[in-house]
Design a protein around this motif. Structure first.
Motif, PDB file in Angstrom:
ATOM      1  N   LEU A  26       0.816  -1.213   0.000  1.00  0.00           N
ATOM      2  CA  LEU A  26       0.000   0.000   0.000  1.00  0.00           C
ATOM      3  C   LEU A  26       0.854   1.270   0.000  1.00  0.00           C
ATOM      4  CD1 LEU A  26      -2.815   1.212   0.000  1.00  0.00           C
ATOM      5  CD2 LEU A  26      -2.876   0.954   2.495  1.00  0.00           C
ATOM      6  N   PRO A  27       1.908   1.368   0.827  1.00  0.00           N
ATOM      7  CA  PRO A  27       2.758   2.572   0.740  1.00  0.00           C
ATOM      8  C   PRO A  27       3.431   2.719  -0.623  1.00  0.00           C
ATOM      9  CG  PRO A  27       3.158   1.388   2.797  1.00  0.00           C
ATOM     10  CD  PRO A  27       2.313   0.488   1.939  1.00  0.00           C
ATOM     11  N   ALA A  28       3.776   1.608  -1.261  1.00  0.00           N
ATOM     12  CA  ALA A  28       4.402   1.693  -2.579  1.00  0.00           C
ATOM     13  C   ALA A  28       3.411   2.212  -3.617  1.00  0.00           C
ATOM     14  CB  ALA A  28       4.938   0.328  -2.990  1.00  0.00           C
ATOM     15  N   VAL A  29       2.151   1.767  -3.539  1.00  0.00           N
ATOM     16  CA  VAL A  29       1.132   2.261  -4.457  1.00  0.00           C
ATOM     17  C   VAL A  29       0.922   3.756  -4.267  1.00  0.00           C
ATOM     18  CG1 VAL A  29      -1.329   2.116  -5.048  1.00  0.00           C
ATOM     19  CG2 VAL A  29      -0.013   0.032  -4.669  1.00  0.00           C
ATOM     20  N   ARG A  30       1.078   4.217  -3.038  1.00  0.00           N
ATOM     21  CA  ARG A  30       0.926   5.652  -2.748  1.00  0.00           C
ATOM     22  C   ARG A  30       2.169   6.460  -3.083  1.00  0.00           C
ATOM     23  NH1 ARG A  30      -1.841   4.617   3.200  1.00  0.00           N
ATOM     24  NH2 ARG A  30      -4.017   4.450   2.490  1.00  0.00           N
ATOM     25  N   GLY A  31       3.232   5.764  -3.510  1.00  0.00           N
ATOM     26  CA  GLY A  31       4.465   6.456  -3.870  1.00  0.00           C
ATOM     27  C   GLY A  31       5.370   6.780  -2.707  1.00  0.00           C
ATOM     28  N   ARG A  39       7.204  -3.906  -8.993  1.00  0.00           N
ATOM     29  CA  ARG A  39       7.762  -2.549  -9.104  1.00  0.00           C
ATOM     30  C   ARG A  39       7.470  -1.953 -10.483  1.00  0.00           C
ATOM     31  NH1 ARG A  39      12.222  -3.816  -7.018  1.00  0.00           N
ATOM     32  NH2 ARG A  39      13.485  -4.111  -8.896  1.00  0.00           N
ATOM     33  N   ALA A  40       7.633  -2.742 -11.549  1.00  0.00           N
ATOM     34  CA  ALA A  40       7.359  -2.253 -12.902  1.00  0.00           C
ATOM     35  C   ALA A  40       5.877  -1.934 -13.088  1.00  0.00           C
ATOM     36  CB  ALA A  40       7.813  -3.289 -13.922  1.00  0.00           C
ATOM     37  N   LEU A  41       5.025  -2.762 -12.505  1.00  0.00           N
ATOM     38  CA  LEU A  41       3.592  -2.510 -12.617  1.00  0.00           C
ATOM     39  C   LEU A  41       3.192  -1.240 -11.876  1.00  0.00           C
ATOM     40  CD1 LEU A  41       2.341  -6.177 -12.140  1.00  0.00           C
ATOM     41  CD2 LEU A  41       2.209  -4.831 -14.241  1.00  0.00           C
ATOM     42  N   ILE A  42       3.774  -1.000 -10.707  1.00  0.00           N
ATOM     43  CA  ILE A  42       3.467   0.225  -9.963  1.00  0.00           C
ATOM     44  C   ILE A  42       3.954   1.451 -10.729  1.00  0.00           C
ATOM     45  CG2 ILE A  42       4.055   1.521  -7.869  1.00  0.00           C
ATOM     46  CD1 ILE A  42       3.929  -1.125  -6.344  1.00  0.00           C
ATOM     47  N   GLU A  43       5.090   1.309 -11.393  1.00  0.00           N
ATOM     48  CA  GLU A  43       5.584   2.420 -12.211  1.00  0.00           C
ATOM     49  C   GLU A  43       4.607   2.751 -13.334  1.00  0.00           C
ATOM     50  OE1 GLU A  43       9.395   1.109 -13.488  1.00  0.00           O
ATOM     51  OE2 GLU A  43      10.359   1.403 -11.518  1.00  0.00           O
ATOM     52  N   GLU A  44       4.044   1.706 -13.969  1.00  0.00           N
ATOM     53  CA  GLU A  44       3.058   1.936 -15.032  1.00  0.00           C
ATOM     54  C   GLU A  44       1.806   2.576 -14.475  1.00  0.00           C
ATOM     55  OE1 GLU A  44       1.195   2.082 -18.708  1.00  0.00           O
ATOM     56  OE2 GLU A  44       3.301   1.877 -18.124  1.00  0.00           O
ATOM     57  N   ILE A  45       1.368   2.122 -13.306  1.00  0.00           N
ATOM     58  CA  ILE A  45       0.204   2.742 -12.665  1.00  0.00           C
ATOM     59  C   ILE A  45       0.476   4.228 -12.411  1.00  0.00           C
ATOM     60  CG2 ILE A  45      -1.140   2.798 -10.514  1.00  0.00           C
ATOM     61  CD1 ILE A  45      -0.821  -0.285 -10.430  1.00  0.00           C
ATOM     62  N   GLY A  46       1.675   4.528 -11.911  1.00  0.00           N
ATOM     63  CA  GLY A  46       2.024   5.917 -11.641  1.00  0.00           C
ATOM     64  C   GLY A  46       2.037   6.766 -12.881  1.00  0.00           C
ATOM     65  N   ARG A  47       2.514   6.222 -13.996  1.00  0.00           N
ATOM     66  CA  ARG A  47       2.561   6.998 -15.246  1.00  0.00           C
ATOM     67  C   ARG A  47       1.157   7.327 -15.758  1.00  0.00           C
ATOM     68  NH1 ARG A  47       7.184   3.724 -16.380  1.00  0.00           N
ATOM     69  NH2 ARG A  47       5.868   2.102 -17.317  1.00  0.00           N
ATOM     70  N   GLN A  48       0.203   6.431 -15.523  1.00  0.00           N
ATOM     71  CA  GLN A  48      -1.124   6.622 -16.079  1.00  0.00           C
ATOM     72  C   GLN A  48      -2.090   7.330 -15.125  1.00  0.00           C
ATOM     73  OE1 GLN A  48      -1.610   6.034 -19.204  1.00  0.00           O
ATOM     74  NE2 GLN A  48       0.435   5.131 -19.402  1.00  0.00           N
ATOM     75  N   ARG A  49      -1.675   7.573 -13.908  1.00  0.00           N
ATOM     76  CA  ARG A  49      -2.547   8.242 -12.947  1.00  0.00           C
ATOM     77  C   ARG A  49      -2.615   9.741 -13.215  1.00  0.00           C
ATOM     78  NH1 ARG A  49      -2.319   5.885  -6.737  1.00  0.00           N
ATOM     79  NH2 ARG A  49      -4.188   4.624  -7.021  1.00  0.00           N
TER      80      ARG A  49
END
Length: 504
Positions: free
Chosen positions: A479-484, A494-504
């Motif tokens: 959860l903290p990683a998803v929140r950045g 980690r790669a999937l969270i990066e993609e989520i961050g780019r598209q948010r």
């Protein structure tokens, strides 16, 4: 002798029986259609279309006797520590019946009676308050049983109070449930055994903020202190206990949504139906015991016929949630690969349970059931007397129910291979006289006892569910990683969270 060796006679019986088509097993035994049946209270069960003959069924009965089904059921009812890994009894039967003379069962039954009196007071208070809607917040065992019962037993237009269910942590679920409701005329029930379930607490927070007034928030929990920390006073908290597992808890105060929807007397009738099944299961020997027949049939299909899937097909729209409920009851209870002592299980355990209501499903997955390469045994559930005023519709529904059971078993030959039905699909027919609280209680209790007896054969614990915890633990760390705020350790995550961050 290991479980695998004790089950080995089934293989020999299966090798013999499967040489004969299922339709011939029935045709060659004229009395089978009337002998391979049991009636218990409002339920009629036919096993005549299961793929065994009388000799194989006798082997199954001897298997149940060798595993001391009678004694193991007595141990369950008396409150012995059948949940060995958590050092607890599993006393869901004490919530609805008082059939044994053990101190722990008597005490537990007394606590359940007191809780029902408190439930009645809460139901009366909510009705008197002018509330028109109640939102029940829970997940898993705190949601599926009450959701099934409310959907099945609430007659159209009869509900004094509309009950809605919120389980998924997805915010869209909360948005949909609350849309159109009036917060000034809505009450909330937060149901969580530990009062630490992430989904329930998050949705509870959403609901509390939406209500703007905590005076109509109630809790059902075994952790009164945590509920109090959440801001709910003890006067609005109903009890759960650690001797009742979540998926066996609808008979407790977890059933408050049911009592609100159909009245406390209706809820008591639900318990009475389950208690009637309890008495049958506890007192009848294996060869006349409906839960034992059902359990042994499941073992036969899984370990003798190697069938890895099981469909449940209710032919009543009001039972459309039964497959969802049974997925958890059966697969969470029996989805184990180690014995109670921690040693590996040598045979296959639970099949994949799935299904849906007829006649809708006849136009979706029945093609695969009839002509696919995998044989899937089925439990058909029908209701003889309907409440709806459309007799022609119900006659058509019953004719489809009977036709599908016959077609699965018998098949049909054809010179055209595309129009050939192999048949040989085993199925059990469970008929309820009517869909009443009593009948639904009996049906669910039968499945509970069948699951327990299957666990006895396979030597697994039907009452823990450690398999659901790992994903939750990882989610908490992510959860903290998803929140950045942190970075995930796993490279793919980690790669999937990066993609989520780019598209948010």
């Amino acid at each position: 002798m290991t479980g695998a060796h004790r089950l080995s006679p089934l293989r020999a019986e299966a090798a013999r029986v499967t040489q004969t088509p299922l339709r011939d097993l029935v045709a060659d035994d004229p009395d089978r259609a009337r002998d391979l049946v049991l009636r218990v209270g409002p339920m009629h069960a036919s096993f005549a279309r299961q793929r065994y003959d009388r000799a194989a069924l006798d082997t199954l009965f001897r298997l149940g006797e060798s595993f001391d089904f009678d004694g193991r059921l007595q141990a369950l009812f008396e409150g012995e520590l059948v949940n060995v890994t958590e050092r607890r009894p599993a006393l869901h039967t004490a919530l609805r019946s008082d059939l044994v003379d053990s101190q722990v069962a008597r005490v537990s039954h007394g606590m359940a009676r007191e809780a029902r009196e408190a439930m009645r007071a809460v139901v009366d208070a909510i009705v008197a308050s002018g509330v028109t809607d109640v939102v029940s917040v829970g997940i898993g065992g705190s949601d599926l049983g009450p959701r099934l019962a409310v959907d099945a037993l609430t007659r159209a237009g009869d509900a004094r109070i509309r009950v809605h269910f919120l389980s998924n942590v997805d915010g869209h679920a909360a948005h949909r449930v609350l849309a159109g409701l009036d917060p000034s005329r809505t009450a909330a029930l937060l149901i969580s055994k530990t009062f630490g379930t992430q989904e329930t607490l998050l949705n509870g927070g959403v609901l509390r903020g939406w209500l703007g007034d905590d005076s109509r928030v109630y809790a059902i929990t075994a952790n009164i202190a945590r509920a109090a920390e959440f801001g709910i006073p003890e006067t609005r908290i109903l009890p759960m206990w650690d001797w009742v597992g979540g998926r066996y808890s609808m008979w407790s105060a977890v059933g408050l949504p049911i009592a609100i929807a159909i009245g406390m007397d209706g809820f008591e009738a639900l318990l009475d139906g389950a208690a009637e099944m309890d008495a049958h299961v506890l007192r009848e020997p294996v060869r006349r015991n409906l839960a034992a027949w059902h359990a042994l049939t499941a073992v036969w299909n899984r370990n003798a016929l190697d069938l890895a899937s099981q469909a449940v097909l209710p032919y009543d729209e009001r039972l459309r949630l039964l497959p969802n409920y049974l997925q958890q009851l059966v697969m969470e209870s029996l989805g184990k690969s180690v014995h109670i002592d921690g040693s590996p299980v040598e045979v296959d355990t639970v099949p994949v349970w799935w299904g849906g209501p007829g006649t809708d499903t006849q136009h979706s997955f029945f093609q695969a059931l009839h002509q696919g390469t995998s044989t899937v045994p089925c439990d058909f559930v029908g209701v003889i007397r309907a409440d709806a005023p459309y007799r022609d519709n119900h006659d058509a529904l019953l004719s489809n129910l009977l036709a599908q059971s016959e077609a699965f078993a018998n098949g049909q030959d054809s010179d055209d291979p595309h129009r050939q039905y192999p048949g040989g699909r085993p199925n059990t027919m469970l008929l309820l006289d009517a869909l009443t609280p009593r009948a639904l209680g009996a049906l669910i209790a039968m499945y509970e006892h069948s699951v327990y007896l299957q666990s006895v054969v396979w030597g697994v614990n039907a009452f823990d569910q450690f398999g659901v915890e790992l994903g939750k633990q990882i989610a908490n760390t992510l959860l903290p990683a998803v929140r950045g705020e942190t970075e995930a350790d796993d490279a793919v995550t980690r790669a999937l969270i990066e993609e989520i961050g780019r598209q948010r």
